[in-house]
Scaffold this motif. Structure first.
Motif, PDB file in Angstrom:
ATOM      1  N   LYS A  18       0.837  -1.206   0.000  1.00 59.82           N
ATOM      2  CA  LYS A  18       0.000   0.000   0.000  1.00 59.82           C
ATOM      3  C   LYS A  18       0.867   1.250   0.000  1.00 59.82           C
ATOM      4  CE  LYS A  18      -4.069  -1.949   2.300  1.00 59.82           C
ATOM      5  NZ  LYS A  18      -4.948  -1.873   3.486  1.00 59.82           N
ATOM      6  N   VAL A  19       1.942   1.206   0.774  1.00 58.39           N
ATOM      7  CA  VAL A  19       2.874   2.333   0.803  1.00 58.39           C
ATOM      8  C   VAL A  19       3.450   2.577  -0.591  1.00 58.39           C
ATOM      9  CG1 VAL A  19       5.102   3.133   1.708  1.00 58.39           C
ATOM     10  CG2 VAL A  19       3.451   2.046   3.240  1.00 58.39           C
ATOM     11  N   LEU A  20       3.847   1.502  -1.270  1.00 58.86           N
ATOM     12  CA  LEU A  20       4.366   1.622  -2.631  1.00 58.86           C
ATOM     13  C   LEU A  20       3.349   2.278  -3.553  1.00 58.86           C
ATOM     14  CD1 LEU A  20       6.451   0.977  -4.876  1.00 58.86           C
ATOM     15  CD2 LEU A  20       5.325  -1.260  -5.102  1.00 58.86           C
ATOM     16  N   GLN A  21       2.091   1.826  -3.492  1.00 60.32           N
ATOM     17  CA  GLN A  21       1.063   2.365  -4.379  1.00 60.32           C
ATOM     18  C   GLN A  21       0.816   3.851  -4.121  1.00 60.32           C
ATOM     19  OE1 GLN A  21      -0.111   0.488  -6.997  1.00 60.32           O
ATOM     20  NE2 GLN A  21       1.524  -0.788  -6.159  1.00 60.32           N
ATOM     21  N   ILE A  22       0.780   4.254  -2.864  1.00 59.18           N
ATOM     22  CA  ILE A  22       0.579   5.666  -2.530  1.00 59.18           C
ATOM     23  C   ILE A  22       1.770   6.494  -2.998  1.00 59.18           C
ATOM     24  CG2 ILE A  22       0.410   7.317  -0.612  1.00 59.18           C
ATOM     25  CD1 ILE A  22      -2.200   5.896  -1.192  1.00 59.18           C
ATOM     26  N   LEU A  23       2.972   5.985  -2.799  1.00 57.91           N
ATOM     27  CA  LEU A  23       4.168   6.704  -3.234  1.00 57.91           C
ATOM     28  C   LEU A  23       4.176   6.870  -4.752  1.00 57.91           C
ATOM     29  CD1 LEU A  23       6.897   7.969  -2.553  1.00 57.91           C
ATOM     30  CD2 LEU A  23       7.915   5.681  -2.685  1.00 57.91           C
ATOM     31  N   LEU A  24       3.855   5.811  -5.486  1.00 60.54           N
ATOM     32  CA  LEU A  24       3.807   5.894  -6.948  1.00 60.54           C
ATOM     33  C   LEU A  24       2.759   6.904  -7.409  1.00 60.54           C
ATOM     34  CD1 LEU A  24       4.147   2.138  -7.951  1.00 60.54           C
ATOM     35  CD2 LEU A  24       5.837   3.949  -8.296  1.00 60.54           C
ATOM     36  N   LYS A  25       1.607   6.891  -6.774  1.00 65.65           N
ATOM     37  CA  LYS A  25       0.541   7.835  -7.127  1.00 65.65           C
ATOM     38  C   LYS A  25       1.012   9.270  -6.944  1.00 65.65           C
ATOM     39  CE  LYS A  25      -4.187   9.173  -5.852  1.00 65.65           C
ATOM     40  NZ  LYS A  25      -5.342   8.868  -4.972  1.00 65.65           N
ATOM     41  N   ALA A  26       1.640   9.545  -5.802  1.00 64.12           N
ATOM     42  CA  ALA A  26       2.091  10.906  -5.517  1.00 64.12           C
ATOM     43  C   ALA A  26       3.212  11.340  -6.454  1.00 64.12           C
ATOM     44  CB  ALA A  26       2.551  10.989  -4.063  1.00 64.12           C
ATOM     45  N   LEU A  27       4.153  10.446  -6.723  1.00 63.31           N
ATOM     46  CA  LEU A  27       5.267  10.795  -7.610  1.00 63.31           C
ATOM     47  C   LEU A  27       4.785  11.044  -9.030  1.00 63.31           C
ATOM     48  CD1 LEU A  27       7.988   8.262  -6.379  1.00 63.31           C
ATOM     49  CD2 LEU A  27       7.923  10.733  -5.959  1.00 63.31           C
ATOM     50  N   ASN A  28       3.833  10.240  -9.495  1.00 69.12           N
ATOM     51  CA  ASN A  28       3.286  10.438 -10.835  1.00 69.12           C
ATOM     52  C   ASN A  28       2.496  11.741 -10.932  1.00 69.12           C
ATOM     53  OD1 ASN A  28       4.345   8.065 -11.971  1.00 69.12           O
ATOM     54  ND2 ASN A  28       2.646   6.837 -11.200  1.00 69.12           N
ATOM     55  N   MET A  29       1.787  12.092  -9.870  1.00 64.88           N
ATOM     56  CA  MET A  29       1.056  13.355  -9.848  1.00 64.88           C
ATOM     57  C   MET A  29       2.010  14.548  -9.864  1.00 64.88           C
ATOM     58  SD  MET A  29      -1.940  12.441  -7.060  1.00 64.88           S
ATOM     59  CE  MET A  29      -2.510  14.142  -6.937  1.00 64.88           C
ATOM     60  N   SER A  30       3.215  14.332  -9.382  1.00 61.88           N
ATOM     61  CA  SER A  30       4.225  15.402  -9.344  1.00 61.88           C
ATOM     62  C   SER A  30       5.124  15.396 -10.571  1.00 61.88           C
ATOM     63  CB  SER A  30       5.079  15.253  -8.075  1.00 61.88           C
ATOM     64  OG  SER A  30       4.273  15.275  -6.921  1.00 61.88           O
ATOM     65  N   SER A 184      -2.003   7.726   9.169  1.00 66.32           N
ATOM     66  CA  SER A 184      -0.910   8.676   9.400  1.00 66.32           C
ATOM     67  C   SER A 184       0.296   8.358   8.518  1.00 66.32           C
ATOM     68  CB  SER A 184      -0.507   8.652  10.875  1.00 66.32           C
ATOM     69  OG  SER A 184       0.624   9.455  11.097  1.00 66.32           O
ATOM     70  N   HIS A 185       0.651   7.081   8.446  1.00 67.10           N
ATOM     71  CA  HIS A 185       1.798   6.683   7.622  1.00 67.10           C
ATOM     72  C   HIS A 185       1.553   6.964   6.145  1.00 67.10           C
ATOM     73  CE1 HIS A 185       3.823   5.211  11.010  1.00 67.10           C
ATOM     74  NE2 HIS A 185       3.521   3.921  10.962  1.00 67.10           N
ATOM     75  N   LEU A 186       0.372   6.632   5.656  1.00 72.74           N
ATOM     76  CA  LEU A 186       0.077   6.831   4.238  1.00 72.74           C
ATOM     77  C   LEU A 186      -0.001   8.316   3.886  1.00 72.74           C
ATOM     78  CD1 LEU A 186      -2.521   3.974   3.638  1.00 72.74           C
ATOM     79  CD2 LEU A 186      -0.085   4.002   3.054  1.00 72.74           C
ATOM     80  N   GLU A 187      -0.486   9.111   4.804  1.00 69.43           N
ATOM     81  CA  GLU A 187      -0.517  10.565   4.587  1.00 69.43           C
ATOM     82  C   GLU A 187       0.908  11.120   4.500  1.00 69.43           C
ATOM     83  OE1 GLU A 187      -2.067  14.610   6.872  1.00 69.43           O
ATOM     84  OE2 GLU A 187      -2.972  12.676   7.365  1.00 69.43           O
ATOM     85  N   LYS A 188       1.786  10.589   5.346  1.00 76.28           N
ATOM     86  CA  LYS A 188       3.188  11.011   5.327  1.00 76.28           C
ATOM     87  C   LYS A 188       3.850  10.660   3.994  1.00 76.28           C
ATOM     88  CE  LYS A 188       5.399  10.325   9.139  1.00 76.28           C
ATOM     89  NZ  LYS A 188       6.121   9.681  10.271  1.00 76.28           N
ATOM     90  N   ILE A 189       3.525   9.467   3.481  1.00 74.70           N
ATOM     91  CA  ILE A 189       4.100   9.034   2.204  1.00 74.70           C
ATOM     92  C   ILE A 189       3.552   9.861   1.050  1.00 74.70           C
ATOM     93  CG2 ILE A 189       4.204   7.114   0.565  1.00 74.70           C
ATOM     94  CD1 ILE A 189       6.113   6.859   2.946  1.00 74.70           C
ATOM     95  N   MET A 190       2.270  10.163   1.083  1.00 75.70           N
ATOM     96  CA  MET A 190       1.678  10.998   0.045  1.00 75.70           C
ATOM     97  C   MET A 190       2.334  12.378   0.029  1.00 75.70           C
ATOM     98  SD  MET A 190      -0.430  11.572  -2.447  1.00 75.70           S
ATOM     99  CE  MET A 190      -1.741  10.340  -2.503  1.00 75.70           C
ATOM    100  N   ASN A 191       2.517  12.941   1.208  1.00 72.33           N
ATOM    101  CA  ASN A 191       3.153  14.252   1.311  1.00 72.33           C
ATOM    102  C   ASN A 191       4.596  14.205   0.808  1.00 72.33           C
ATOM    103  OD1 ASN A 191       3.156  17.080   2.380  1.00 72.33           O
ATOM    104  ND2 ASN A 191       4.737  16.238   3.704  1.00 72.33           N
TER     105      ASN A 191
END
Length: 203
Positions: A18-30, A184-191
């Protein structure tokens, strides 16, 4: 920025995934360029062969490198940032990732010395090395017992070492009680993913 993620977890049902998926989503959005080495999905060979040991143990750099190792070198050469993402198992990364370091950090590429004793390595200096690991125990426990410090010493000081200009470890602890820490962890990764450029500049 070109970002390479070295990812090691065998299950897509895990919180680490899940952490990987959130990180990929955020990086692609950026609008970052991202490549993932999913070591389990790739069936990456973590065990060093006898020939590889001959090359590494005795610095016989004339012996050829394996194609899978060369492929990882190409990814490293492309990257401005490398993220190592994994679960903490017995105070370290999974064997797949340890084997990645054993084989990919080859003599003459990630370490070595020339005949005159000077350091000789082809691996370029990477701008940022970021270690993200999920852990069952809470961060406070990992700090108090010295486990967190040990992990930082091994990953940041040894494995990333002089090969990276800036290095940081993010421990997402307490996952034995996942419902308390997941958001909290997923929000941190998204940020993190949305602000990776700024994160690089905060060191």
């Amino acid at each position: 920025m070109n970002i390479l993620i070295i990812y090691a977890h065998p299950s897509n049902k895990s919180f680490t995934y899940k952490v990987l998926q959130i990180l990929l989503k955020a990086l692609n959005m950026s609008s970052h360029q991202v490549e993932v080495s999913d070591l389990y999905k790739m069936k990456f060979q973590s065990d060093m062969t006898e020939e590889e040991y001959e090359r590494e143990g005795f610095a016989k750099t004339e012996l050829p490198l394996s194609e899978d190792v060369i492929a990882e070198h190409r990814k490293i050469d492309w990257a401005d940032c490398i993220v190592f993402l994994y679960p903490v198992w017995w105070s370290d990364c999974p064997a797949k990732m340890k084997g990645w370091f054993d084989r990919v950090y080859s003599a003459g590429y990630a370490y070595g010395y020339s005949q005159n004793g000077e350091k000789a390595m082809k691996m370029k200096h990477i701008k940022l090395g970021l270690v993200i690991c999920t852990a069952g125990h809470p961060n406070d426990f990992l700090e108090e017992t010295g486990i967190a410090g040990s992990m930082r010493n091994v990953m940041l000081d040894d494995r990333l070492g002089v090969r990276f200009e800036k290095k940081e470890m993010m421990i997402l602890g307490g996952t034995l009680e996942l419902e308390k820490v997941a958001n909290s962890h997923l929000e941190k990764i998204m940020n993190l993913g949305m602000n990776m450029d700024k994160f690089c500049d905060t060191f």
